[in-house]
Design a protein around this motif. Structure first.
Motif, short mmCIF file in Angstrom:
data_model
loop_
_atom_site.label_atom_id
_atom_site.label_comp_id
_atom_site.label_asym_id
_atom_site.label_seq_id
_atom_site.Cartn_x
_atom_site.Cartn_y
_atom_site.Cartn_z
N PHE A 1 -9.46 0.27 -3.79
CA PHE A 1 -9.11 -0.61 -2.95
C PHE A 1 -8.83 0.00 -1.55
CE2 PHE A 1 -5.84 -4.19 -2.01
CZ PHE A 1 -6.79 -5.34 -2.03
N ARG B 1 -11.96 -4.79 -2.13
CA ARG B 1 -12.12 -4.50 -3.55
C ARG B 1 -13.55 -3.82 -3.88
NH1 ARG B 1 -12.00 -8.01 -9.02
NH2 ARG B 1 -14.21 -8.14 -8.35
N THR C 1 -6.28 -3.76 -7.35
CA THR C 1 -6.21 -2.49 -6.64
C THR C 1 -6.38 -1.36 -7.46
OG1 THR C 1 -3.87 -2.29 -7.26
CG2 THR C 1 -4.30 -3.76 -5.45
N ALA D 1 0.90 -1.05 0.02
CA ALA D 1 0.06 0.00 0.05
C ALA D 1 0.81 1.06 0.12
CB ALA D 1 -1.00 -0.01 1.14
N PHE E 1 0.76 0.19 -4.31
CA PHE E 1 0.35 -1.19 -5.03
C PHE E 1 1.43 -1.14 -6.26
CE2 PHE E 1 -2.89 -0.84 -2.10
CZ PHE E 1 -2.65 -2.25 -1.30
N HIS F 1 -7.47 -5.07 3.20
CA HIS F 1 -8.26 -4.18 2.35
C HIS F 1 -9.25 -4.83 1.72
CE1 HIS F 1 -4.35 -2.21 2.47
NE2 HIS F 1 -4.61 -1.26 1.73
N GLY G 1 -2.94 -8.25 -0.22
CA GLY G 1 -4.44 -7.69 0.02
C GLY G 1 -5.24 -7.61 1.25
N ALA H 1 -6.63 5.29 -6.78
CA ALA H 1 -6.51 4.28 -8.06
C ALA H 1 -6.59 4.95 -9.14
CB ALA H 1 -7.79 3.36 -7.68
N GLY I 1 -9.95 -8.03 0.30
CA GLY I 1 -8.63 -8.31 -0.48
C GLY I 1 -7.75 -9.49 -0.46
#
Lengths: 380, 163
Positions: free
Chosen positions: A320, A358, A174, A143, A147, A356, A353, A313, A346
């Motif tokens: 994410f 998605r 992500t 992170a 990512f 997190h 992941g 993103a 995630g």
């Protein structure tokens, strides 16, 4: 005699997304931010081309590598990203980019070979390597790096000893993209450690800040890279199953040997749709891209207003966010139960992941607004 | 800053809140408010309207809409603009455009019955000195208007969670 699944199959656990899918499917009126495909249908001109091909009775096999006209259109289109490939020798049309990645693994991986896989990532990469007999080396991205894949992450995972590197940018799950200097650093690492690259660029058209950069455009990388792309995402043609691989002649020939005995040729109707998609649907693609970009702004703003940490993103159709609770899987299940909003934990996408979720913004604005209101209420 | 994105969003849905337009276009709410006020002042935005499927309104089965083609004759003192001004003045005329082709003006007329539409055309439009001919087309069914389809469109048949 009973059937006994092979060791390879048994070694691949069921998809981490599967259990969550079953939970969501049981409920009515779920607002899903868990969908990994466009909410648009394929552009009408492409659908018309498919219908026309059926009406004309064009239902035969095509050449193993795909129709010449389509390969030429794919090669011409790739020049937008400074990629130059010969339609006769260096393009393979497949049943989705997933088939292309599977075929590449089977064409290139020997038992004991190691494939470094940047994660979190699309769920089919690990099985593709495993089914081919290879070993997956997890390369978690961080992170803290938004990512992006970095030489430090590759080195820390031991990817300098791997045979192949497999990644996807713009990234699912992500939404991360990589700019020229970040990609150049990865290219340097690959050259230095003699890594060949499987570069999944299925979301290339869905890049919102700056231009998409393919690793194959860097010095000394074209000969060691296979680029994967397709029509599922930018052209909203997921169910038509059409993708392609671009690479040096010898690797495309090797892949074609697997492809021809597996698939024979990619779906003919879809190939007709794809020719029209490349030829006459740029405007429709641009329009969808603009819609995604707006929704991206919307979703990022709403998370920010809620105090949910979410890096900016810049690609695909995912954000994410950091999970507001300790356990992303528990949080996703509670959110689904309480507010009927589906986001995918995630961890379903592998290492890196954790912590997190998605959230896909491939959903109408009304749905996104509703989902965000519900998440806000849930966080109360 | 170019306000085209704001115009596109309002054209898609005039009920977008200022806050949502700000989020969608990555601007501040104040900037969006100011931009919209400016677009209204300059006459770029002429109004806000709903796209209504009147056929779906149960007690509205009498409402009749028609496209009326008008041919006109001009002279040194009379321009298209002059004729348009006279036609646009009638509240019965919902829309008015000068078009290329076989006729000059395309009118959208809306009344409570076919009889009222034809009476309007014969009593108010045809007698104007510049009008040489009219042809009235009654609208029988609307399938799409202002970008909105009146059927259900494409179903979302996607699975609820996919990788």
């Amino acid at each position: 005699m009973t059937f006994d699944p092979s060791e390879r199959v048994r070694s691949v656990p069921p998809s981490g997304i599967r259990r969550f899918f079953e939970l969501a499917e049981e409920m009515d009126d779920v607002i899903s931010l868990g969908v990994g495909e466009p909410d648009f249908s394929a552009p009408w001109a492409a659908r018309e081309a498919a219908i026309g091909a059926l009406e004309r009775g064009q239902t035969s096999y095509t050449a193993n590598r795909g129709k010449r006209e389509l390969r030429a259109a794919i090669a011409a289109n790739a020049r937008r990203w400074d990629l130059d490939y010969d339609p006769d020798e260096e393009v393979l049309v497949t049943a989705g980019a997933s088939e292309a990645i599977d075929v590449a693994c089977r064409a290139l991986v020997d038992p004991g070979d190691t494939v470094a896989v940047a994660q979190p990532c699309y769920v089919s990469y690990r099985p593709a390597v495993t089914f081919a007999g290879g070993e997956v080396l997890d390369v978690p991205t961080r992170a803290a790096d938004d990512f992006a894949l970095t030489p430090a992450a590759l080195a820390a995972a031991g990817a300098d000893e791997a045979d192949l590197l497999l990644y996807c940018y713009p990234n699912n799950p992500t939404g991360a993209t990589m700019d020229r200097s970040e990609m150049a650093a990865v290219a340097d690492f690959c050259r230095e450690h003699d890594l060949a690259v499987l570069s999944d660029e299925i979301y290339a058209d869905l890049t919102y800040e700056g231009d998409h950069v393919s690793i194959a455009t860097f010095d000394g990388m074209r000969e060691r890279t296979i680029v994967f792309n397709g029509f599922s995402k930018a052209y909203a043609m997921t169910g038509l199953r059409l993708g392609y691989a671009l690479g040096p002649s010898e690797v495309i020939t090797a892949m074609n040997r697997v492809h021809q005995y597996t698939m024979l040729s990619a779906p003919t109707t879809a190939q007709h749709a794809a020719i029209e998609a490349l030829d006459g649907c740029r405007e429709a693609v641009a329009e969808m891209r603009e819609q995604y970009d707006r929704r991206r702004n919307f979703v990022l703003s709403r998370f920010e207003e809620m105090g949910v940490d979410c890096f900016e993103a810049t690609g695909a159709f995912y954000v994410f966010p950091e999970c507001p609770g300790d356990d992303a899987e528990a949080f996703a299940e509670e959110l689904l139960a309480a507010e009927s909003v589906a986001m995918v934990p995630g961890t379903a996408f592998g290492a890196g992941g954790e912590g997190h979720l998605r959230a896909s913004y491939a959903a109408g604005l009304d749905e996104l607004r509703d989902a965000m209101d519900r998440i806000e209420r849930f966080l109360g | 800053m170019d306000d085209r994105d704001i115009l596109e969003l309002l054209s898609e849905d005039a009920r977008h809140s200022t806050a949502d337009i700000a989020r969608l276009t990555d601007r501040s709410e104040a900037a969006v408010e100011e931009a919209i006020a400016d677009l209204e002042d300059r006459g770029v935005i002429r109004g806000y309207t709903a796209v209504v499927d009147w056929d779906a309104v149960v007690d509205d089965d009498e409402r009749v809409r028609a496209h009326v083609e008008c041919n006109v004759t001009l002279d040194r003192e009379t321009s298209y603009r002059d004729v348009a001004r006279r036609l646009a003045g009638f509240p019965e005329v919902e829309g008015l455009r000068l078009v290329s082709g076989d006729y000059d003006f395309a009118l959208e007329v809306e009344r409570d019955s076919m009889r009222e539409v034809s009476r309007f055309v014969s009593d108010k439009v045809a007698p104007l000195p510049e009008i040489t001919q009219t042809v009235t087309h009654y609208i029988m069914e609307t399938y799409k208007q202002s970008g909105h389809r009146f059927d259900d469109g494409d179903d979302d048949d996607r699975l609820s969670v996919t990788p």
